[in-house]
Design a protein around this motif. Structure first.
Motif, PDB file in Angstrom:
ATOM      1  N   PRO A  61       9.409 -10.852  49.771  1.00  0.00           N
ATOM      2  CA  PRO A  61       9.240  -9.858  48.716  1.00  0.00           C
ATOM      3  C   PRO A  61       8.386 -10.379  47.565  1.00  0.00           C
ATOM      4  CG  PRO A  61      11.559 -10.523  48.937  1.00  0.00           C
ATOM      5  CD  PRO A  61      10.800 -11.221  50.007  1.00  0.00           C
ATOM      6  N   HIS A  62       7.540  -9.499  47.066  1.00  0.00           N
ATOM      7  CA  HIS A  62       6.675  -9.861  45.944  1.00  0.00           C
ATOM      8  C   HIS A  62       7.558 -10.269  44.762  1.00  0.00           C
ATOM      9  CE1 HIS A  62       3.311 -10.130  43.418  1.00  0.00           C
ATOM     10  NE2 HIS A  62       3.563  -9.049  42.717  1.00  0.00           N
ATOM     11  N   SER A  63       7.091 -11.198  43.975  1.00  0.00           N
ATOM     12  CA  SER A  63       7.829 -11.779  42.841  1.00  0.00           C
ATOM     13  C   SER A  63       9.279 -12.109  43.205  1.00  0.00           C
ATOM     14  CB  SER A  63       7.744 -10.898  41.588  1.00  0.00           C
ATOM     15  OG  SER A  63       8.434  -9.714  41.742  1.00  0.00           O
ATOM     16  N   SER A  64       9.431 -12.809  44.334  1.00  0.00           N
ATOM     17  CA  SER A  64      10.759 -13.280  44.723  1.00  0.00           C
ATOM     18  C   SER A  64      10.995 -14.658  44.133  1.00  0.00           C
ATOM     19  CB  SER A  64      10.852 -13.360  46.244  1.00  0.00           C
ATOM     20  OG  SER A  64       9.830 -14.192  46.734  1.00  0.00           O
TER      21      SER A  64
ATOM     22  N   GLY B 161      12.247 -13.876  38.471  1.00  0.00           N
ATOM     23  CA  GLY B 161      11.304 -13.667  37.361  1.00  0.00           C
ATOM     24  C   GLY B 161      10.143 -14.649  37.397  1.00  0.00           C
ATOM     25  N   GLU B 162       9.157 -14.382  36.551  1.00  0.00           N
ATOM     26  CA  GLU B 162       8.022 -15.312  36.373  1.00  0.00           C
ATOM     27  C   GLU B 162       8.551 -16.639  35.856  1.00  0.00           C
ATOM     28  OE1 GLU B 162       4.254 -15.367  35.964  1.00  0.00           O
ATOM     29  OE2 GLU B 162       4.672 -14.118  37.717  1.00  0.00           O
ATOM     30  N   LYS B 163       7.965 -17.739  36.348  1.00  0.00           N
ATOM     31  CA  LYS B 163       8.369 -19.050  35.835  1.00  0.00           C
ATOM     32  C   LYS B 163       7.899 -19.214  34.393  1.00  0.00           C
ATOM     33  CE  LYS B 163       6.654 -21.417  39.317  1.00  0.00           C
ATOM     34  NZ  LYS B 163       6.292 -22.512  40.198  1.00  0.00           N
ATOM     35  N   THR B 164       8.722 -19.884  33.566  1.00  0.00           N
ATOM     36  CA  THR B 164       8.325 -20.066  32.165  1.00  0.00           C
ATOM     37  C   THR B 164       7.231 -21.131  32.032  1.00  0.00           C
ATOM     38  OG1 THR B 164      10.244 -21.485  32.022  1.00  0.00           O
ATOM     39  CG2 THR B 164      10.456 -19.300  31.043  1.00  0.00           C
ATOM     40  N   VAL B 165       7.217 -22.077  32.961  1.00  0.00           N
ATOM     41  CA  VAL B 165       6.187 -23.129  32.940  1.00  0.00           C
ATOM     42  C   VAL B 165       5.595 -23.207  34.351  1.00  0.00           C
ATOM     43  CG1 VAL B 165       5.744 -25.592  32.533  1.00  0.00           C
ATOM     44  CG2 VAL B 165       7.477 -24.412  31.192  1.00  0.00           C
ATOM     45  N   SER B 166       4.273 -23.081  34.457  1.00  0.00           N
ATOM     46  CA  SER B 166       3.651 -23.096  35.789  1.00  0.00           C
ATOM     47  C   SER B 166       3.653 -24.517  36.356  1.00  0.00           C
ATOM     48  CB  SER B 166       2.213 -22.592  35.688  1.00  0.00           C
ATOM     49  OG  SER B 166       1.424 -23.574  35.064  1.00  0.00           O
ATOM     50  N   SER B 167       3.507 -24.598  37.689  1.00  0.00           N
ATOM     51  CA  SER B 167       3.437 -25.922  38.323  1.00  0.00           C
ATOM     52  C   SER B 167       2.273 -26.727  37.753  1.00  0.00           C
ATOM     53  CB  SER B 167       3.240 -25.787  39.830  1.00  0.00           C
ATOM     54  OG  SER B 167       4.390 -25.314  40.427  1.00  0.00           O
ATOM     55  N   THR B 168       1.152 -26.045  37.536  1.00  0.00           N
ATOM     56  CA  THR B 168      -0.033 -26.765  37.054  1.00  0.00           C
ATOM     57  C   THR B 168       0.251 -27.431  35.706  1.00  0.00           C
ATOM     58  OG1 THR B 168      -1.387 -25.222  38.274  1.00  0.00           O
ATOM     59  CG2 THR B 168      -2.504 -26.475  36.554  1.00  0.00           C
TER      60      THR B 168
ATOM     61  N   PRO C 194      26.506 -14.039  46.573  1.00  0.00           N
ATOM     62  CA  PRO C 194      26.870 -13.338  45.332  1.00  0.00           C
ATOM     63  C   PRO C 194      26.257 -13.964  44.076  1.00  0.00           C
ATOM     64  CG  PRO C 194      28.811 -13.702  46.710  1.00  0.00           C
ATOM     65  CD  PRO C 194      27.696 -14.474  47.324  1.00  0.00           C
ATOM     66  N   LEU C 195      25.774 -15.206  44.194  1.00  0.00           N
ATOM     67  CA  LEU C 195      25.162 -15.874  43.030  1.00  0.00           C
ATOM     68  C   LEU C 195      23.642 -15.657  42.983  1.00  0.00           C
ATOM     69  CD1 LEU C 195      27.229 -19.120  43.530  1.00  0.00           C
ATOM     70  CD2 LEU C 195      27.424 -17.613  41.539  1.00  0.00           C
ATOM     71  N   CYS C 196      23.117 -14.926  43.973  1.00  0.00           N
ATOM     72  CA  CYS C 196      21.672 -14.656  44.026  1.00  0.00           C
ATOM     73  C   CYS C 196      21.387 -13.313  43.365  1.00  0.00           C
ATOM     74  CB  CYS C 196      21.197 -14.592  45.472  1.00  0.00           C
ATOM     75  SG  CYS C 196      21.460 -16.119  46.379  1.00  0.00           S
ATOM     76  N   GLN C 197      20.141 -13.147  42.885  1.00  0.00           N
ATOM     77  CA  GLN C 197      19.762 -11.852  42.309  1.00  0.00           C
ATOM     78  C   GLN C 197      19.842 -10.777  43.383  1.00  0.00           C
ATOM     79  OE1 GLN C 197      16.038 -11.553  40.241  1.00  0.00           O
ATOM     80  NE2 GLN C 197      17.009 -12.030  38.289  1.00  0.00           N
ATOM     81  N   ASN C 198      20.547  -9.734  43.119  1.00  0.00           N
ATOM     82  CA  ASN C 198      20.793  -8.644  44.088  1.00  0.00           C
ATOM     83  C   ASN C 198      21.308  -9.178  45.434  1.00  0.00           C
ATOM     84  OD1 ASN C 198      19.584  -6.974  42.137  1.00  0.00           O
ATOM     85  ND2 ASN C 198      17.558  -7.403  42.997  1.00  0.00           N
ATOM     86  N   GLY C 199      21.965 -10.303  45.415  1.00  0.00           N
ATOM     87  CA  GLY C 199      22.536 -10.876  46.646  1.00  0.00           C
ATOM     88  C   GLY C 199      21.497 -11.304  47.665  1.00  0.00           C
TER      89      GLY C 199
END
Ligand code: DP6
Length: 361
Positions: free
Chosen positions: A118-121, A217-224, A341-346
């Motif tokens: 899924p996109h933005s997973s 969600g989008e990462k707050t700090v990119s890998s780069t 149950p601890l994952c977003q939307n399971g």
């Protein structure tokens, strides 16, 4: 081994048009790449399992321009729709690889891409995306020079993919790929990934990886940015040395099928990666509360069940649960009941070790 080996001779008789399509998987690092020098040269060697079900499919259609351009001419479509916001990353990639595929400015490219996940997973698509694109572009080169050998084709595809995203160079082949100069593997290189050359116990051939989507969600700090913070990092040198010694340990572990040893190395690598983030300047945290809850539940379950599951983390909050295929029934039951149950939307994705990219057209 130098880059010059990948600069082709000039070509005549460029084809008027063509099309290539590849499906390339994601990969999950066991020894992590974290820190790089100029030109995508890794600060330490890494090794990963190539995955199977998490992949990007990319098709490149190319048509010869009337005149060679100074700029790249391309359109990019993601899941069927034009995606302008992805174009700068592709533009940077094409600029970096221009010297190695000089015919690219003679063509207009239509690049169409889609992901199986899924996109933005929160699953990094750069490894599968950049490797799929690199493979399509290598097909163009093969069209111009059909005598290219498979070994060279894969090596150069990995070399190009690295210039798009470091970890992408480990997605061309499988099931285990090592990238970065390492004394234990003679033909290892900072420039591309190589299939792991030593005996690997059967238990690792079909290892499972269930990816728990803790935060999409989008990462707050990119890998780069994170890689950049390894410059002047107080623990950088020790960390880079540790990656070498963990690769040494894995050699025996892979050979003997030592699952206890595997768990120790893999979990330590994941926590060290995040420890580097916690101790960077500026510091940052990519784990979420549920990441830690899941880790503790994995440890508790391992203690009480004698299962050989363990976790690893990428530069994000998601947890990869790794375990032998023969323990799948027991571990999946635990994942569904206690971790989902601890994952977003399971949500979670069931994957396992795969053999590398596949040519579709
Ligand atoms: C934490 O390959 O995404 O997943 O080279 O800047 O594109 P760039 O970085 P990237 O870094 C991945 C880092 C990691 C560990 C790993 O895959 O080895």
């Amino acid at each position: 081994m130098t880059e010059s080996r990948f600069i082709p001779n000039s070509y005549k008789n460029l084809p008027a048009s063509g099309k290539s399509s590849w499906r390339s998987p994601s990969n999950i690092a066991l020894v992590k790449y974290w820190g790089k020098r100029e030109n995508q040269i890794p600060a330490n060697p890494s090794i990963s399992f190539t995955l199977n079900s998490c992949f990007t499919t990319t098709t490149v259609s190319y048509e010869k321009l009337k005149e060679k351009q100074h700029q790249f001419s391309f359109d990019f479509l993601f899941e069927g729709s034009p995606k302008e916001e992805f174009k700068p990353k592709i533009q940077t990639f094409l600029t970096r690889i221009q010297a190695y595929l000089p015919f690219l400015t003679e063509y207009h490219l239509v690049i169409e891409s889609s992901n199986s996940f899924p996109h933005s997973s929160g699953i990094a698509s750069s490894a599968s995306g950049m490797s799929a694109l690199a493979l399509c572009l290598m097909d163009m080169e093969k069209e111009l020079n059909p005598t290219i050998h498979l070994d060279f084709f894969n090596q150069k595809a990995s070399f190009l993919a690295r210039l798009g995203s470091g970890s992408a160079c480990r997605s061309v082949e499988g099931p285990l790929v090592q990238w970065g100069s390492y004394r234990g593997i003679e033909n290892s290189s900072d420039l591309y990934g190589v299939p792991y050359p030593y005996i690997t116990h059967a238990v690792f051939q079909d290892f499972c990886d269930t990816v728990l989507l803790v935060d999409k969600g989008e990462k707050t700090v990119s890998s780069t940015v994170g890689h950049g913070l390894m410059h002047h990092h107080p623990f950088a040198e020790q960390r880079f040395q540790q990656a070498h010694s963990n690769l040494d340990k894995l050699k025996t572990i892979f050979e003997t099928g030592d699952l206890e040893g595997f768990i120790q190395v893999v979990e330590s690598e994941a926590l060290t990666l995040h420890a580097m983030m916690l101790t960077s300047s500026p510091y940052f945290i990519l784990m979420k509360p549920n990441t830690l809850t899941i880790i503790n539940k994995i440890w508790a379950f391992r203690g009480e069940s004698n299962s050989h599951l363990c976790f690893t983390l990428d530069a994000g909050a998601n947890v990869h649960v790794l375990y032998p295929a023969e323990e799948k029934t027991v571990v999946l039951k635990f994942i569904k009941e206690e971790l989902a149950p601890l994952c977003q939307n399971g949500q979670f994705i069931e994957d396992q070790v795969g053999t590398g990219a596949i040519k579709l057209i």
